[in-house]
Enzyme design. Sequence first.
Site, PDB file in Angstrom:
ATOM      1  N   HIS A  73      50.047  -9.184   9.497  1.00  0.00           N
ATOM      2  CA  HIS A  73      48.952  -8.984  10.053  1.00  0.00           C
ATOM      3  C   HIS A  73      48.131 -10.096  10.748  1.00  0.00           C
ATOM      4  CE1 HIS A  73      47.862  -5.513   7.124  1.00  0.00           C
ATOM      5  NE2 HIS A  73      48.788  -5.996   6.321  1.00  0.00           N
ATOM      6  N   CYS A 113      52.654  -4.482  10.279  1.00  0.00           N
ATOM      7  CA  CYS A 113      53.322  -4.153   8.424  1.00  0.00           C
ATOM      8  C   CYS A 113      53.332  -2.084   8.651  1.00  0.00           C
ATOM      9  CB  CYS A 113      51.664  -3.940   7.801  1.00  0.00           C
ATOM     10  SG  CYS A 113      51.782  -4.499   5.873  1.00  0.00           S
ATOM     11  N   GLU A 153      45.161  -9.335  12.835  1.00  0.00           N
ATOM     12  CA  GLU A 153      44.241  -9.232  13.023  1.00  0.00           C
ATOM     13  C   GLU A 153      43.405 -10.348  12.025  1.00  0.00           C
ATOM     14  OE1 GLU A 153      45.624  -5.808  10.195  1.00  0.00           O
ATOM     15  OE2 GLU A 153      46.301  -7.241  11.809  1.00  0.00           O
ATOM     16  N   SER A 184      51.626   3.574   4.668  1.00  0.00           N
ATOM     17  CA  SER A 184      52.561   4.011   5.713  1.00  0.00           C
ATOM     18  C   SER A 184      52.054   5.850   4.851  1.00  0.00           C
ATOM     19  CB  SER A 184      54.091   3.821   5.587  1.00  0.00           C
ATOM     20  OG  SER A 184      54.525   3.256   4.436  1.00  0.00           O
TER      21      SER A 184
END
Length: 218
Positions: free
Chosen positions: A174, A83, A176, A53
Amino acid sequence: MVAATPRIGVLALQGDFEAHARMLSGLGVRPLEVRHAAALVELDGLVLPGGESTTLLNLMRDEAWFPGLEAFYARGGALFATCAGAILLAREVLDPVQPSLGLLDAVVRRNGWGRQVDSFETQLEIQGWDAPLEAVFIRAPRFVDLGPEIEVLARVGAEPVLIRQDRILAGTFHPELSGDDRLHGAFLDLAARRAAPAGRRKDGELARPRSIGRYAAP
């Protein structure tokens, strides 16, 4: 009448944006890799992927990303934050304190589930789904306070890990990386509300992450 296909982007400044793009492509949507804030005007939905971040904030300094994302959401855009993406949207960020958009009424603690060595996988029971979702947690943040408009869709123990607020889906894991595209499908259903022809969409309805809709798995 055939519903319009939503125009979806994936924020591609850093993080695992390519895995999100592959997941969306498998659902029949050609996502745009978004590297400039001006591209937001073309979209109905945007994925904010995981990553780091503070690095993401540094990369956003050269353009008006915060005003652009605020305007995108204000005009009806849908957001899917995972996230680091959830950190970016939060009302407040802890450990350390850092700037955030405040679009999601949640307080988030960075690395709340531990460091890299504390990464883990688990099966999530998600509201309305017939089968659990495999969730991968890597340096995951933690939702430590949620506003009254937040709906918790999944937990690990007592801890919320997947939440919804209006047109925002946010998770601390996550999706993905799991190979399971149902959550991305649910997001596409949500974004499709904005792409629907005028008069065909009921603003009070919401495509929740469950096994219904044009894109969600049967």
